[in-house]
Design an enzyme around this catalytic site. Structure first.
Site, PDB file in Angstrom:
ATOM      1  N   HIS A 173       0.822  -1.208   0.000  1.00  0.00           N
ATOM      2  CA  HIS A 173       0.000   0.000   0.000  1.00  0.00           C
ATOM      3  C   HIS A 173       0.857   1.259   0.000  1.00  0.00           C
ATOM      4  O   HIS A 173       0.538   2.233  -0.685  1.00  0.00           O
ATOM      5  CB  HIS A 173      -0.920  -0.001   1.226  1.00  0.00           C
ATOM      6  CG  HIS A 173      -1.804   1.208   1.321  1.00  0.00           C
ATOM      7  ND1 HIS A 173      -3.044   1.273   0.713  1.00  0.00           N
ATOM      8  CD2 HIS A 173      -1.637   2.391   1.943  1.00  0.00           C
ATOM      9  CE1 HIS A 173      -3.587   2.447   0.954  1.00  0.00           C
ATOM     10  NE2 HIS A 173      -2.762   3.148   1.708  1.00  0.00           N
ATOM     11  N   HIS A 208     -10.193   1.907  -0.613  1.00  0.00           N
ATOM     12  CA  HIS A 208     -10.363   1.475   0.776  1.00  0.00           C
ATOM     13  C   HIS A 208     -11.139   0.173   0.749  1.00  0.00           C
ATOM     14  O   HIS A 208     -12.156   0.009   1.422  1.00  0.00           O
ATOM     15  CB  HIS A 208     -11.085   2.553   1.596  1.00  0.00           C
ATOM     16  CG  HIS A 208     -10.392   2.855   2.887  1.00  0.00           C
ATOM     17  ND1 HIS A 208     -11.050   2.993   4.084  1.00  0.00           N
ATOM     18  CD2 HIS A 208      -9.078   3.028   3.174  1.00  0.00           C
ATOM     19  CE1 HIS A 208     -10.190   3.259   5.045  1.00  0.00           C
ATOM     20  NE2 HIS A 208      -8.985   3.283   4.517  1.00  0.00           N
TER      21      HIS A 208
END
Length: 758
Positions: free
Chosen positions: A62, A113
């Protein structure tokens, strides 16, 4: 409430140097053996618990892009000087920034998300909105609008019933509370997302060009101020696997979930506080605290600066007792920002924060060294070169291989599928398609969002693109659209990514805007799967080459890997966001048939292209063959024609053709605009004319006295144009088919989602 000074002592640099064989749970934190060995090599010793936590979160996929960097570099290689001219900030910053004229700049970005939203749908989606809004704030801009591309499993799946209502409520709850209009996005259903929904969030912000701020810690002696909400245990593990008791002894505390907990009202105040700080000239550099929290903010600010940094964790204001340094640094508690401030401006900075009732604390300062040093309870727990944490993580060249299953997929063409031919069959198919989950009205979702708060929204869903006014004095504004047909990408990742780009460009152009910049959110399965990496590589190259051909730069984006359930990856989904500029939003072109007596014109060519189509998906559950041909030169001609025609007020309505083809475009135009139409299909097989998903097509309406002008301009632009008929009446009348009353169409189109989700 507590401060960090009340917590017990923990692993220090001195202790780490003296205990090289001390076992550490690096594998549990997602680090590989060679990565851990490299950390020890960098430091010349084993890392402390706090250092290990920082490296673990910052070297995650990420944060570090370790599997995608080698491919993402292609965006830079294909960006020309001409494409960079209007860019004030690009890839590598919190968000891309482009000039739009009259001294205005716009920043926008889309991020994912996904995993948090599956675990806890409401908070996962809500904090996705909050995080992308803070990225925009960190550039010095006022957030002005949000959009949400969403993807779920089958609409009738029990897990979709669990996830979707919470996600929609989270997006609406947070955005509505912030007072930000939700102007666009998508809702897509497919078996490929079962067990792994995609929740992407986009935000647009506006600023004067001189108000641009960047993330760097510069100026020896400048202070580091953490402001906003307190730091808690929520969110630990958001970008890596970091359980609250991984380090040290079991504390007996309640273990909080890894999904962050958002407070939109705190963020609303934080927005106003930040804007006043910017306008007062009190900020040297700024970074939001999102993924990896304080570990990210401190290491990235120091890495991008011209010196080192010293931080005292004792000064961090906490909302949980007994937090360890690793937890404080890795917490992803929301609504926090980190600013670099000149010593002489600290008092004024604090005064602004007090005015807005925003907690602010000096936690450190910029130093003249080259290290990030963090103390805790009087002892040093972190002493690292910041670039090794933030910007010099692992870089992997993962195996890239096109699987044999791709050949099987392409070979399974839709030509073998039975096609309706009789007028009654085509009539029934139009109704069936209009009621299908991917084509039906999204009002059940969008009615939960405030689309017009602040009074500057000119267009929003169900329009093809959201349009928001930036300058109230001139009417200057921007249009935004996000798109991706993941079935096309599955069939051909290179062409599929270009088709996503083309559709987003086309949607922006239908509003009358001139496409200016691109952002992306690249959602894929595991990078350890060579076929997934082939899909990713091809999609990146397709998108980059497409942007280069159109002359529209990619200004930033996000990569989300490991989107899969077990060994089954999601459909490859490179969501593309396009931003366009309108000199005056009063010239925007609305969607739909808005009045009687206008001429309906189809722009673009229709071919027999059903591979990856919504018809094949809905009627036959089929995915195979090749996607439609993408012709970016034709798309550019079409976009330019639409922008000029809109500026000259030649069009009364406009709607792009995409999922569902001409049939769905006619249905939506009738229902959105409130007027029927009588049309004659192009001289093709009626089924192909109705349901083909050929790219580069737009349905426009033109006043009768402007038709010749529009057709002449289309000829000059090299854009095929076909007059189909005239608007009016209370039905969609397609020559050769039974009439479709608008009441029946509306019942089919609007009833699906309420029936599924209540």
């Amino acid at each position: 409430m507590t401060s960090a000074a009340t917590a017990p002592s923990t692993d220090t640099v001195q202790h780490a140097a003296a205990s090289p064989e001390h076992p550490q749970p690096y594998r549990e934190l997602g680090l590989k053996d060679d990565e851990y060995a490299r950390i020890r090599e960098i430091l010349g010793r084993r890392p402390t618990d706090a250092e290990l936590a920082m490296y673990a979160v910052m070297w995650s996929e990420h944060c570090s892009y370790k599997s995608s960097k080698v491919h993402l570099a292609y965006f830079g290689e294909t960006t020309t000087d001409a494409m960079r001219e209007r860019m004030l900030a690009g890839i590598g910053e919190n968000a891309g920034v482009v000039e739009i004229g009259d001294g205005w700049a716009v920043t926008f970005k889309v991020e994912s998300h996904n995993h948090p939203s599956y675990v806890e749908p409401y908070q996962g989606a809500a904090t996705g909105v909050g995080g992308i809004v803070r990225d925009i704030m960190a550039m010095g801009a006022r957030p002005v609008a949000v959009a949400d591309p969403l993807r779920f499993g089958p609409a009738d799946a029990p897990d979709t019933a669990r996830v979707l209502p919470g996600v929609v409520a989270g997006v609406g709850g947070y955005g509505n509370s912030l007072g930000l209009p939700n102007i666009g996005g998508e809702v897509v259903f497919d078996t490929g997302y079962l067990g792994n929904p995609l929740v992407n969030a986009l935000c647009v912000g506006a600023m004067r060009t001189e108000d641009l701020h960047l993330a760097f810690a510069s100026g020896v002696g400048n202070k580091i101020i953490l402001f906003g909400a307190r730091t808690g245990l929520d969110g630990i593990g958001g970008v890596s696997v970091l359980a609250s008791e991984t380090f040290g002894e079991e504390t007996g505390r309640k273990k909080l979930p890894s999904v962050q907990v958002g407070d939109p009202f705190t963020e609303k105040v934080l927005i106003e506080c930040c804007l006043e700080l910017f306008h007062a000239g009190l900020v040297v550099g700024i970074q939001d605290l999102g993924g990896a929290g304080l570990a990210c903010a401190t290491s990235e600010l120091a890495s991008a600066g011209d010196g080192g940094m010293h931080v005292d964790l004792d000064a961090v204001q906490l909302r949980a007792s007994g937090m360890t340094p690793a937890e404080i640094l890795s917490s992803e508690s929301q609504e926090r920002m980190c600013a670099v401030v000149r010593p002489e401006d600290v008092d004024a900075f604090m005064a602004v924060c007090r005015k807005w009732d925003t907690l602010a604390t000096v936690i450190g300062e910029v130093t003249d060294g080259e290290r990030l040093v963090i103390d805790w309870h009087g002892e040093t727990v972190v002493d690292v070169p910041p670039r090794t944490v933030a910007h010099e993580g692992p870089v992997y060249r993962r195996p890239v291989a096109r699987s044999d299953r791709q050949d099987q997929l392409v070979a399974d063409t839709p030509d073998r599928l039975p096609r309706p031919a009789a007028p009654s069959e085509l009539h029934a198919e139009v109704l069936r398609m209009a009621a299908s989950p991917n084509l039906c009205s999204r009002a059940w979702v969008t009615d939960q969002y405030d689309r017009y708060v602040r009074g500057n929204t000119a267009s929003a869903q169900p329009a093809d693109a959201g349009v928001v006014r930036i300058d109230e004095s001139t009417g200057r504004g921007v249009a935004v659209a996000t798109d991706c047909n993941a079935r096309f990408v599955a069939l051909d990742p290179y062409a599929g990514a270009q088709l996503a780009l083309a559709e987003a460009v086309r949607n922006v152009a239908t509003s009358g805007a001139v496409p200016l910049a691109v952002t992306n959110c690249l959602n894929f399965g595991s990078p350890e799967d060579p076929h997934v990496m082939w899909q990713f590589q091809q999609a990146v190259r397709g998108l980059a080459d497409g942007c280069a051909q159109l002359g529209i730069p990619v200004t930033g984006g996000n990569v989300s890997f490991y989107n899969q359930t077990g060994e089954r990856p999601i459909l490859p989904t490179p969501v593309v966001g396009v931003l366009g500029v309108l000199e005056d939003v009063a010239t925007r072109v609305p969607s739909g048939f808005r009045r009687d007596g206008d001429t309906v014109v189809l722009l673009g060519d229709t071919r027999d292209e059903l591979g990856g189509s919504e018809w094949a998906h809905v009627v036959h559950g089929h995915l195979g063959g090749r996607p439609p041909v993408v012709d970016l030169a034709a798309e550019a001609r079409l976009a330019a024609l639409l922008a000029r025609a809109a500026a000259d007020r030649l069009l009364t309505g406009s709607h792009d053709l995409s999922d569902g083809g001409l049939a769905q475009a006619l249905v939506e135009s009738c229902l959105v605009g409130g007027h029927g139409a009588a049309v004659v299909l192009p001289p093709l097989d009626p089924f192909v004319a109705l349901f083909s998903e050929s790219a580069g097509r737009v349905l426009v309406t033109v006043a009768a006295d402007k038709v010749d002008e529009v057709l002449s301009r289309a000829r000059d632009a090299g854009v095929p144009a076909t007059v189909l008929g005239t608007t009016g009446g209370a039905a969609l009348a397609v020559e050769g088919l039974p009439e479709l009353p608008l009441a029946a169409l509306r019942s089919a189109w609007e009833g699906t989602l309420p029936a599924l989700f209540g």
